[in-house]
Design a protein around this motif. Structure first.
Motif: not given
Length: 288
Positions: A25-26, A28-47
């Motif tokens: 993936w390279g 830059e894509e891996c960096k974006t994947r990590r940030i996006l996956a973090t956003a999913y986890r935070l979306t859950h924890y905010f309900g």
């Protein structure tokens, strides 16, 4: 109310990208994947999540017509950097990631339409939170009732026409969310925000949800907002200038998102977030 699990029996770490995936993936894509996956986890924890529904998408670096999206069937606590799917805006799967799950046609239609019509948006975030659904069903237009409104900018609205999954649904949605708006109320449906980055879209959603909760808590869903309680355009604009002056040298939303990513890392979720130098220095000073 945030739902951080301090006593989780099993932690699914966010940054699960293997060396083989990193090479494929390279950086830059891996960096974006990590940030996006973090956003999913935070979306859950905010309900804000809705079982397996709703989506956060990010444009794949270097590919204007490709987006990263959650596998349809996984809960937001199960989404990781490695299992995000990569699809193109025509609905073709480019990369399954580490799972065999498909993507949802509704999510594809909404997000591919906006990523196509809004090249200025690198991320689109759509949720069905309780306060957001309540406001979208009860209020014709949001009035400026609290400080959070300062961050919302031009608010757009889209009328409910049924489930959005057909090609003919794309144009009305795109038309109702023109640039430079980054805040969309999907009436009788939920909330949507966009941003140049994942951090920007997430932070705007935070303030949009705070505004929705203000409406719920004050009872403004059931009665008109008193004239004297509405903030003027002049006050909003001057407050926005003040917010910009108080930001240190990062893009919009990074300060807020980094603080939340650190909370996940403290609990062992291993976000892999690319922290700013200030955050790295702080984390280094508090290592065991």
């Amino acid at each position: 109310m945030a739902r951080f699990l301090t006593n989780a029996q099993r932690i699914i770490k966010i940054d699960d990208i293997t060396p083989e995936q990193e090479e494929k993936w390279g950086e830059e894509e891996c960096k974006t994947r990590r940030i996006l996956a973090t956003a999913y986890r935070l979306t859950h924890y905010f309900g804000w999540d809705d079982i397996i529904y709703g989506h956060i998408t990010a444009r794949a670096p270097g590919h204007e017509n490709q987006i990263l999206i959650n596998p349809y069937g996984l809960h937001y606590t199960e989404i990781t950097a490695g299992n995000l799917l990569k699809i193109d805006t025509s609905g073709n799967i480019i990369d399954h990631g580490s799972t065999k799950f498909p993507f949802q046609p509704i999510g594809y239609t909404i997000h591919s339409a906006l990523h196509t019509s809004r090249p200025d948006l690198g991320c689109v975030l759509h949720i069905h939170s309780r306060a957001g659904i309540a406001l979208s069903a009860a209020i014709t237009k949001i009035q400026a009732v609290c400080q959070a409104n300062v961050e919302l900018g031009q608010i757009s609205y889209h009328d409910y026409r049924g489930q959005i999954f057909k090609d003919e649904d794309r144009e009305p949605l795109s038309r109702d969310f023109p640039a430079p708006s980054k805040t969309l109320i999907m009436r009788n449906h939920g909330l949507l925000t966009g941003g140049k980055t994942v951090e920007e879209a997430f932070t705007i959603m935070y303030f949009l949800h705070q505004t929705c909760q203000c409406y719920v808590d004050t009872g403004y869903l059931h009665s008109p907002v008193p004239h004297g309680k509405v903030l003027s355009r002049e006050v909003l604009e001057s407050s926005l200038e003040g917010s910009a002056e108080c930001r240190y040298d990062t893009e919009y939303g990074v300060q807020e998102f980094e603080a939340l990513a650190r909370l996940l890392d403290y609990q062992g979720f291993q976000t892999g977030y690319p922290y700013s130098e200030l955050s790295k220095s702080f984390l280094d000073s508090h290592k065991d």
